[in-house]
Scaffold this motif. Structure first.
Motif, PDB file in Angstrom:
ATOM      1  N   LEU A  67      16.100   8.587  -6.969  1.00 53.98           N
ATOM      2  CA  LEU A  67      16.754   9.768  -7.528  1.00 53.98           C
ATOM      3  C   LEU A  67      18.147   9.960  -6.930  1.00 53.98           C
ATOM      4  O   LEU A  67      19.101  10.307  -7.632  1.00 53.98           O
ATOM      5  N   GLY A  68      18.282   9.713  -5.640  1.00 46.86           N
ATOM      6  CA  GLY A  68      19.556   9.939  -4.983  1.00 46.86           C
ATOM      7  C   GLY A  68      20.445   8.723  -4.864  1.00 46.86           C
ATOM      8  O   GLY A  68      21.507   8.792  -4.237  1.00 46.86           O
ATOM      9  N   HIS A  69      20.044   7.611  -5.471  1.00 40.62           N
ATOM     10  CA  HIS A  69      20.807   6.371  -5.343  1.00 40.62           C
ATOM     11  C   HIS A  69      22.095   6.428  -6.157  1.00 40.62           C
ATOM     12  O   HIS A  69      22.105   6.820  -7.323  1.00 40.62           O
ATOM     13  N   ASP A  70      23.182   6.026  -5.551  1.00 45.49           N
ATOM     14  CA  ASP A  70      24.454   5.929  -6.256  1.00 45.49           C
ATOM     15  C   ASP A  70      24.573   4.552  -6.904  1.00 45.49           C
ATOM     16  O   ASP A  70      24.308   3.535  -6.275  1.00 45.49           O
ATOM     17  N   GLY A  71      24.976   4.544  -8.134  1.00 43.10           N
ATOM     18  CA  GLY A  71      25.172   3.268  -8.813  1.00 43.10           C
ATOM     19  C   GLY A  71      24.085   2.971  -9.812  1.00 43.10           C
ATOM     20  O   GLY A  71      23.058   3.653  -9.894  1.00 43.10           O
ATOM     21  N   ALA A  72      24.307   1.913 -10.571  1.00 45.88           N
ATOM     22  CA  ALA A  72      23.403   1.533 -11.653  1.00 45.88           C
ATOM     23  C   ALA A  72      22.116   0.925 -11.096  1.00 45.88           C
ATOM     24  O   ALA A  72      22.115   0.275 -10.053  1.00 45.88           O
ATOM     25  N   LEU A  73      21.034   1.159 -11.821  1.00 52.86           N
ATOM     26  CA  LEU A  73      19.742   0.582 -11.489  1.00 52.86           C
ATOM     27  C   LEU A  73      19.121  -0.007 -12.737  1.00 52.86           C
ATOM     28  O   LEU A  73      19.471   0.354 -13.862  1.00 52.86           O
ATOM     29  N   ASP A  74      18.179  -0.914 -12.554  1.00 53.50           N
ATOM     30  CA  ASP A  74      17.460  -1.501 -13.677  1.00 53.50           C
ATOM     31  C   ASP A  74      16.509  -0.478 -14.293  1.00 53.50           C
ATOM     32  O   ASP A  74      16.152   0.522 -13.655  1.00 53.50           O
ATOM     33  N   PRO A  75      16.041  -0.714 -15.513  1.00 51.11           N
ATOM     34  CA  PRO A  75      15.136   0.233 -16.158  1.00 51.11           C
ATOM     35  C   PRO A  75      13.760   0.324 -15.505  1.00 51.11           C
ATOM     36  O   PRO A  75      13.074   1.344 -15.655  1.00 51.11           O
ATOM     37  N   VAL A  76      13.335  -0.727 -14.794  1.00 51.40           N
ATOM     38  CA  VAL A  76      11.985  -0.693 -14.218  1.00 51.40           C
ATOM     39  C   VAL A  76      11.931  -1.580 -12.976  1.00 51.40           C
ATOM     40  O   VAL A  76      12.608  -2.608 -12.896  1.00 51.40           O
ATOM     41  N   TYR A  77      11.128  -1.125 -11.998  1.00 53.23           N
ATOM     42  CA  TYR A  77      10.943  -1.875 -10.756  1.00 53.23           C
ATOM     43  C   TYR A  77       9.468  -1.860 -10.352  1.00 53.23           C
ATOM     44  O   TYR A  77       8.770  -0.851 -10.554  1.00 53.23           O
ATOM     45  N   ASN A  78       9.021  -2.962  -9.763  1.00 54.14           N
ATOM     46  CA  ASN A  78       7.733  -2.964  -9.081  1.00 54.14           C
ATOM     47  C   ASN A  78       7.860  -2.175  -7.784  1.00 54.14           C
ATOM     48  O   ASN A  78       8.857  -2.303  -7.072  1.00 54.14           O
ATOM     49  N   LEU A  79       6.847  -1.393  -7.464  1.00 54.56           N
ATOM     50  CA  LEU A  79       6.843  -0.624  -6.222  1.00 54.56           C
ATOM     51  C   LEU A  79       5.787  -1.228  -5.297  1.00 54.56           C
ATOM     52  O   LEU A  79       4.595  -1.192  -5.600  1.00 54.56           O
ATOM     53  N   LYS A  80       6.228  -1.771  -4.180  1.00 51.51           N
ATOM     54  CA  LYS A  80       5.357  -2.522  -3.282  1.00 51.51           C
ATOM     55  C   LYS A  80       5.044  -1.735  -2.029  1.00 51.51           C
ATOM     56  O   LYS A  80       5.946  -1.205  -1.369  1.00 51.51           O
ATOM     57  N   GLY A  81       3.763  -1.682  -1.692  1.00 59.65           N
ATOM     58  CA  GLY A  81       3.329  -1.144  -0.422  1.00 59.65           C
ATOM     59  C   GLY A  81       2.898  -2.272   0.480  1.00 59.65           C
ATOM     60  O   GLY A  81       3.704  -2.884   1.165  1.00 59.65           O
ATOM     61  N   PHE A  82       1.616  -2.612   0.438  1.00 60.04           N
ATOM     62  CA  PHE A  82       1.091  -3.732   1.210  1.00 60.04           C
ATOM     63  C   PHE A  82      -0.132  -4.273   0.498  1.00 60.04           C
ATOM     64  O   PHE A  82      -0.661  -3.643  -0.426  1.00 60.04           O
ATOM     65  N   GLU A  83      -0.558  -5.455   0.923  1.00 64.26           N
ATOM     66  CA  GLU A  83      -1.729  -6.093   0.323  1.00 64.26           C
ATOM     67  C   GLU A  83      -2.894  -6.042   1.305  1.00 64.26           C
ATOM     68  O   GLU A  83      -2.719  -6.235   2.507  1.00 64.26           O
ATOM     69  N   ALA A  84      -4.087  -5.782   0.778  1.00 62.77           N
ATOM     70  CA  ALA A  84      -5.288  -5.785   1.625  1.00 62.77           C
ATOM     71  C   ALA A  84      -6.522  -5.907   0.742  1.00 62.77           C
ATOM     72  O   ALA A  84      -6.531  -5.489  -0.415  1.00 62.77           O
ATOM     73  N   SER A  85      -7.566  -6.483   1.295  1.00 58.08           N
ATOM     74  CA  SER A  85      -8.874  -6.535   0.643  1.00 58.08           C
ATOM     75  C   SER A  85      -9.740  -5.414   1.202  1.00 58.08           C
ATOM     76  O   SER A  85      -9.445  -4.846   2.266  1.00 58.08           O
ATOM     77  N   LEU A  86     -10.829  -5.105   0.526  1.00 59.72           N
ATOM     78  CA  LEU A  86     -11.720  -4.074   1.043  1.00 59.72           C
ATOM     79  C   LEU A  86     -12.355  -4.486   2.370  1.00 59.72           C
ATOM     80  O   LEU A  86     -12.449  -3.650   3.283  1.00 59.72           O
ATOM     81  N   PRO A  87     -12.790  -5.739   2.552  1.00 54.44           N
ATOM     82  CA  PRO A  87     -13.272  -6.116   3.886  1.00 54.44           C
ATOM     83  C   PRO A  87     -12.231  -5.902   4.977  1.00 54.44           C
ATOM     84  O   PRO A  87     -12.576  -5.488   6.093  1.00 54.44           O
ATOM     85  N   ALA A  88     -10.960  -6.149   4.682  1.00 58.94           N
ATOM     86  CA  ALA A  88      -9.913  -5.905   5.674  1.00 58.94           C
ATOM     87  C   ALA A  88      -9.771  -4.419   5.970  1.00 58.94           C
ATOM     88  O   ALA A  88      -9.550  -4.015   7.124  1.00 58.94           O
ATOM     89  N   LEU A  89      -9.894  -3.587   4.948  1.00 56.09           N
ATOM     90  CA  LEU A  89      -9.845  -2.147   5.153  1.00 56.09           C
ATOM     91  C   LEU A  89     -11.001  -1.678   6.023  1.00 56.09           C
ATOM     92  O   LEU A  89     -10.819  -0.886   6.956  1.00 56.09           O
ATOM     93  N   ILE A  90     -12.195  -2.165   5.722  1.00 54.73           N
ATOM     94  CA  ILE A  90     -13.374  -1.779   6.506  1.00 54.73           C
ATOM     95  C   ILE A  90     -13.211  -2.212   7.957  1.00 54.73           C
ATOM     96  O   ILE A  90     -13.505  -1.457   8.895  1.00 54.73           O
ATOM     97  N   ALA A  91     -12.723  -3.424   8.171  1.00 55.98           N
ATOM     98  CA  ALA A  91     -12.516  -3.913   9.536  1.00 55.98           C
ATOM     99  C   ALA A  91     -11.509  -3.036  10.281  1.00 55.98           C
ATOM    100  O   ALA A  91     -11.682  -2.742  11.469  1.00 55.98           O
ATOM    101  N   ALA A  92     -10.446  -2.607   9.580  1.00 57.56           N
ATOM    102  CA  ALA A  92      -9.445  -1.746  10.215  1.00 57.56           C
ATOM    103  C   ALA A  92     -10.044  -0.386  10.571  1.00 57.56           C
ATOM    104  O   ALA A  92      -9.720   0.191  11.614  1.00 57.56           O
ATOM    105  N   VAL A  93     -10.915   0.128   9.708  1.00 57.39           N
ATOM    106  CA  VAL A  93     -11.590   1.388  10.010  1.00 57.39           C
ATOM    107  C   VAL A  93     -12.495   1.227  11.223  1.00 57.39           C
ATOM    108  O   VAL A  93     -12.501   2.061  12.139  1.00 57.39           O
TER     109      VAL A  93
END
Length: 318
Positions: free
Chosen positions: A238-264
């Protein structure tokens, strides 16, 4: 913000899961949000009373949209609008009420952009979805970027693909800066509807409560993102100055459910979370989010460990 008055941003869908976090981020960034959408029983913004305004209405109502823009006089628009049926997730809502999904997600989306253009608004940021992509096997197991073809196999995915086309059309026709962000699976406080994200959220609820739980899910990696990172990405665009493309992928991180359970379990050794592997009904490809990062400098704050730590210490409401 030089005149002492915070710039007004109309937030369509500002009482939803993602929308309410966007409202918080806007307030903290010095904007004055004006919420637009249907009334909702849950109030996720009670602690922000007096720091935003609200107009009740629907994106299907042209006159209501025009009146809202005339009253609010926003400098920009954020749209988190998507058709939902009760507590069903957006995918299931699309299959349950396809006509309504098209009416809101496509036609209503177009009316909102038209109303913004008529009111002289130059920038619109809205939430698309990575479900515009097809099944993972269509892409050969690689990360997909914005140049890869959309091939949705769900009604919700189709409505978002069409919404992207509508947004790009209005951008070309009227010279608007209309930017869509393709959201992955979103987790965070305030998640209230049922779907894949709520199934994952259940393991955090069980761990916090000290009760056993069995989570049935597939074991493939998926793209995940904390909802506050989504909100911050929207504020950044919203606050970016300058032109932007019409659409972008929004990336967080990748994880599997077993990895989530292990982290918990690393943080709560007494947690009793059993994993029941099931075949995925539909597995989406993992996404490449470098294009948005290169254009705006945005980077997600939360990785797997950060999200797990936050959700183990956070109740369901923000």
């Amino acid at each position: 913000m030089g005149n002492g008055r915070p710039p007004v941003v109309l937030v369509a869908g500002g009482r939803g899961f993602v929308g309410s976090h966007v409202v918080r981020a806007l307030v903290h960034a010095g904007y004055r949000p004006v919420l637009f959408g249907p009334a909702m029983a849950e109030d996720r913004l009670a602690d922000l009373a007096g720091r935003y305004d609200e107009v009740i209405g629907s994106v299907e109502d042209r006159a209501g949209l025009a009146a809202a823009f005339a009253a609010a006089r926003p400098k920009a628009v954020v749209s988190c609008v998507a058709h939902g049926v009760g507590r069903l997730g957006l995918m299931r809502s699309g299959e349950t009420e396809a006509d309504a999904a098209f009416a809101v997600n496509v036609s209503g989306h177009g009316r909102l952009i038209e109303a913004a253009h008529a009111a002289g608004v130059g920038r619109i940021v809205w939430t698309s979805s990575t479900v515009v992509y097809g099944p993972a096997e269509l892409y050969g197991g690689r990360l997909v970027d914005e140049d890869d073809r959309a091939a949705p196999t769900t009604t919700y995915g189709l409505t978002k693909q069409l919404a992207e086309a509508v947004a790009a059309f209005h951008g070309r026709r009227h010279g608007l800066a209309v930017v869509g962000l393709r959201l992955p699976l979103i987790l965070g406080p305030g998640l209230w509807y049922q779907g894949a994200a709520s199934a994952i959220a259940a393991l955090f609820e069980a761990a916090r409560a000290g009760r056993p739980a069995t989570i049935a899910f597939h074991d493939a990696a998926v793209d995940l993102m904390h909802v506050t990172d989504v909100a911050q990405a929207i504020v950044t665009v919203l606050g970016h100055d300058g032109a932007l493309d019409p659409v972008y992928n929004l990336k967080g991180f990748e994880a599997s459910l077993p990895a989530l359970i292990a982290a918990v379990e690393r943080r709560v050794p007494a947690a009793r979370i059993a994993f029941e592997r099931v075949a995925p009904a539909l597995l989406f490809p993992l996404i490449d989010g470098r294009r948005l990062a290169a254009a705006t400098g945005f980077a997600a704050r939360y990785d797997l460990d950060g999200l797990v730590e936050d959700l183990l210490s956070t109740a369901s409401e923000p």
